[in-house]
Write an enzyme that holds these catalytic residues in place. Structure first.
Site, mmCIF file in Angstrom:
data_model
loop_
_atom_site.group_PDB
_atom_site.id
_atom_site.type_symbol
_atom_site.label_atom_id
_atom_site.label_comp_id
_atom_site.label_asym_id
_atom_site.label_seq_id
_atom_site.Cartn_x
_atom_site.Cartn_y
_atom_site.Cartn_z
ATOM 1 N N ASN A 19 0.761 -1.199 -0.046
ATOM 2 C CA ASN A 19 0.003 0.081 -0.002
ATOM 3 C C ASN A 19 0.952 1.402 0.167
ATOM 4 O OD1 ASN A 19 -1.813 2.165 0.536
ATOM 5 N ND2 ASN A 19 -2.444 1.405 2.778
ATOM 6 N N LYS B 130 0.010 4.423 -0.164
ATOM 7 C CA LYS B 130 -0.681 5.342 0.512
ATOM 8 C C LYS B 130 -0.394 6.671 -0.601
ATOM 9 C CE LYS B 130 0.130 3.128 4.769
ATOM 10 N NZ LYS B 130 0.223 3.270 6.273
ATOM 11 N N HIS C 54 -9.259 1.087 5.228
ATOM 12 C CA HIS C 54 -7.893 1.394 5.862
ATOM 13 C C HIS C 54 -8.208 2.249 7.016
ATOM 14 C CE1 HIS C 54 -3.835 2.527 6.806
ATOM 15 N NE2 HIS C 54 -3.463 1.355 5.996
ATOM 16 N N GLU D 19 -6.442 4.754 8.067
ATOM 17 C CA GLU D 19 -6.234 6.166 7.708
ATOM 18 C C GLU D 19 -7.616 6.708 7.027
ATOM 19 O OE1 GLU D 19 -2.511 5.570 5.504
ATOM 20 O OE2 GLU D 19 -1.772 5.031 7.296
ATOM 21 N N GLU E 56 -4.811 -4.655 10.646
ATOM 22 C CA GLU E 56 -3.532 -3.858 10.906
ATOM 23 C C GLU E 56 -4.038 -3.034 12.254
ATOM 24 O OE1 GLU E 56 -2.026 -2.868 6.847
ATOM 25 O OE2 GLU E 56 -3.598 -1.203 7.424
ATOM 26 N N GLY F 68 3.000 2.473 10.716
ATOM 27 C CA GLY F 68 3.983 3.510 10.536
ATOM 28 C C GLY F 68 4.581 3.898 11.872
ATOM 29 N N SER G 2 3.905 -1.974 10.372
ATOM 30 C CA SER G 2 5.417 -2.110 10.503
ATOM 31 C C SER G 2 6.041 -3.252 10.135
ATOM 32 C CB SER G 2 5.937 -1.697 11.992
ATOM 33 O OG SER G 2 5.571 -0.187 12.178
HETATM 34 P P1 13P Z 1 3.438 0.550 7.627
HETATM 35 O O1 13P Z 1 3.906 -0.777 7.037
HETATM 36 O O2 13P Z 1 4.069 1.717 7.057
HETATM 37 O O3 13P Z 1 3.243 0.524 9.021
HETATM 38 O O4 13P Z 1 1.824 0.725 6.895
HETATM 39 C C1 13P Z 1 1.075 -0.352 7.071
HETATM 40 C C2 13P Z 1 -0.133 -0.057 6.481
HETATM 41 O O5 13P Z 1 -1.037 0.666 6.920
HETATM 42 C C3 13P Z 1 -0.561 -0.881 5.234
HETATM 43 O O6 13P Z 1 -1.765 -0.377 4.615
#
Ligand code: 13P
Length: 257
Positions: free
Chosen positions: A10, A12, A100, A102, A172, A178, A218
């Site tokens: 992803n 983003k 997601h 976010e 997640e 992150g 992560s």
């Molecule tokens: P990270 O791997 O940067 O922690 O992000 C995970 C994520 O949100 C994948 O959709």
């Protein structure tokens, strides 16, 4: 038959078209031979909307699948700024990420709007990577399982067994995204087992055994092996590690680590 491990990147809100092409070229070279019809794993990339078309051209003939990061549930019309399932299908998407954290945190998505998006995606023949996960506050308050249960019941409402065949679930934990704070393999496995059990209750043993559950938060080449050793972890949804061909490909090639 076992579940085929599935790794999705992803990206983003990262990568211009030029950068996206560089990354996918590097990735293609680094994972050739590991994926494919006869391959051992499945791989998808989810670039921003602006790079979908170019990336699709670049991965044509390879076994990498194209994914989008979101969609709107209407087919077309006066919805300024939105993208429809039909548009994603036409541009070559095979998967779409929905729900997601976010999107839930910053863009007001709810279990109900996530459910509408999932239904619209499936109706258009897209496969869905459905994201769920608890915040730190919810975990510390002992609410992890009730949150997961609510997200699953809301997001999957009205889907039948056949539609579940086109679903992937990504667990997640929000506190791991992150932050560099990965869930331990045991922490992740505990929730993955719960998710599979809930699918069995909502659907059937067969559906629960077939559905793939990715872990996200992560994920790195250093921690992927421990995660993949868990019986209910079937792959990963990566953010940061998917932005570089080297780390992305190492994760895909986890068996060689
Ligand atoms: P990270 O791997 O940067 O922690 O992000 C995970 C994520 O949100 C994948 O959709």
């Amino acid at each position: 038959m076992g579940r085929l491990p599935f790794f999705a990147g992803n990206w983003k809100m990262n990568k211009t078209v030029g950068e996206a092409l560089d990354l996918v070229k590097g990735l293609k070279a680094a994972i050739s031979g590991v994926i494919g019809v006869e391959g051992e794993v499945e791989v998808a990339v989810a670039p921003p909307f602006t790079a979908l078309y170019a990336v699709r051209k670049e991965i044509e003939g390879s076994s990498i699948f194209l994914a989008a990061q979101n969609l709107y549930w209407e087919e077309k019309g006066a919805f300024t700024g939105e993208i429809s399932p039909l548009m994603l299908k036409e541009v070559g998407c095979h998967y779409v990420i929905i729900g997601h954290s976010e999107r839930r945190q910053f863009f007001g998505e709810t279990d109900e709007t996530v459910n509408r998006r999932i239904k619209a995606a499936l109706a258009q023949g897209l496969k869905v990577i459905f994201c769920i996960g608890e915040t730190l506050k919810e975990r510390e308050g002992g609410k992890t399982f009730s949150v997961i249960e609510r997200q699953m019941e809301g997001g999957l409402k009205g889907l039948d067994d056949r539609e579940m065949g086109n679903m992937v679930i990504a667990y997640e934990p929000v506190w791991a995204i992150g932050t560099g704070k990965t869930a331990t393999p045991e922490q992740a496995e505990e929730v993955h087992r719960f998710i599979r059990g809930k699918i069995e209750k909502l659907y059937s043993r067969g559906v629960s055994e077939e559905i793939r559950i990715q872990y996200g938060g992560s994920v790195t080449p250093e921690n992927i092996k421990g995660l993949m050793n868990q019986p209910n972890i079937d792959g990963a949804l990566m953010g940061g590690a998917s932005l570089k061909a080297e780390s992305f490909s190492k994760i895909v090639r986890f068996k060689e680590l």
